[in-house]
Design a protein around this motif. Sequence first.
Motif, short mmCIF file in Angstrom:
data_model
loop_
_atom_site.label_atom_id
_atom_site.label_comp_id
_atom_site.label_asym_id
_atom_site.label_seq_id
_atom_site.Cartn_x
_atom_site.Cartn_y
_atom_site.Cartn_z
N CYS A 37 0.85 -1.19 0.00
CA CYS A 37 0.00 0.00 0.00
C CYS A 37 0.89 1.25 0.00
CB CYS A 37 -0.90 -0.01 1.23
SG CYS A 37 -1.86 1.52 1.44
N ARG A 58 0.13 4.18 0.88
CA ARG A 58 -0.16 5.05 2.02
C ARG A 58 0.38 4.46 3.33
NH1 ARG A 58 -5.46 8.04 1.91
NH2 ARG A 58 -4.18 9.31 0.56
N SER A 59 0.11 3.18 3.59
CA SER A 59 0.48 2.59 4.89
C SER A 59 1.76 1.75 4.84
CB SER A 59 -0.66 1.70 5.40
OG SER A 59 -0.81 0.57 4.55
N SER A 115 -6.12 -2.70 1.47
CA SER A 115 -5.20 -2.35 2.55
C SER A 115 -6.04 -2.11 3.80
CB SER A 115 -4.40 -1.09 2.21
OG SER A 115 -3.66 -0.67 3.35
N ALA A 120 -4.72 0.95 5.90
CA ALA A 120 -5.06 2.29 5.40
C ALA A 120 -6.56 2.47 5.24
CB ALA A 120 -4.36 2.54 4.07
N LEU A 154 -8.32 1.31 2.70
CA LEU A 154 -8.53 1.62 1.29
C LEU A 154 -8.58 0.35 0.45
CD1 LEU A 154 -5.98 4.55 0.88
CD2 LEU A 154 -8.46 4.75 1.05
N TYR A 175 -7.86 -0.59 -3.52
CA TYR A 175 -7.35 -0.11 -4.80
C TYR A 175 -7.96 -0.94 -5.93
CZ TYR A 175 -3.93 2.20 -1.85
OH TYR A 175 -3.35 2.98 -0.89
N MET A 217 -2.66 1.80 -8.15
CA MET A 217 -2.15 2.00 -6.79
C MET A 217 -2.05 3.48 -6.42
SD MET A 217 -1.97 -1.08 -5.89
CE MET A 217 -1.24 -0.82 -4.29
N PRO A 221 -3.77 6.43 -4.18
CA PRO A 221 -4.74 6.67 -3.11
C PRO A 221 -5.96 7.46 -3.56
CG PRO A 221 -2.53 6.93 -2.25
CD PRO A 221 -2.40 6.77 -3.76
N ASP A 222 -5.79 8.39 -4.50
CA ASP A 222 -6.91 9.19 -5.00
C ASP A 222 -7.92 8.34 -5.78
OD1 ASP A 222 -5.82 11.42 -3.83
OD2 ASP A 222 -4.98 12.21 -5.71
N ALA A 234 -8.47 5.08 -4.95
CA ALA A 234 -8.91 4.02 -4.06
C ALA A 234 -10.28 4.32 -3.44
CB ALA A 234 -7.88 3.81 -2.95
N THR A 244 -12.67 4.09 -0.17
CA THR A 244 -12.55 4.05 1.29
C THR A 244 -13.40 2.90 1.81
OG1 THR A 244 -12.25 6.43 1.34
CG2 THR A 244 -12.83 5.36 3.42
#
Length: 60
Positions: free
Chosen positions: A18, A20-21, A36, A39, A41, A43, A52, A54-55, A57, A59
Amino acid sequence: MTDATIQFDRRMLEALICPRSQTTLTYDAEKQELVSKAAGLAYPIRNGIPVMLPDEARTL
């Protein structure tokens, strides 16, 4: 070739983390996502390729 015929190569999971994490991911075949939990998230996998970003992904 349609989206349904392109498969995600599960061997990619060994190399992907991930962004982010920095933790490992789990594969959700039904939703075609890499998840993930750390995080919170998911993907998307599009045309067999994990997105991959985050924008992009979802939630959890």
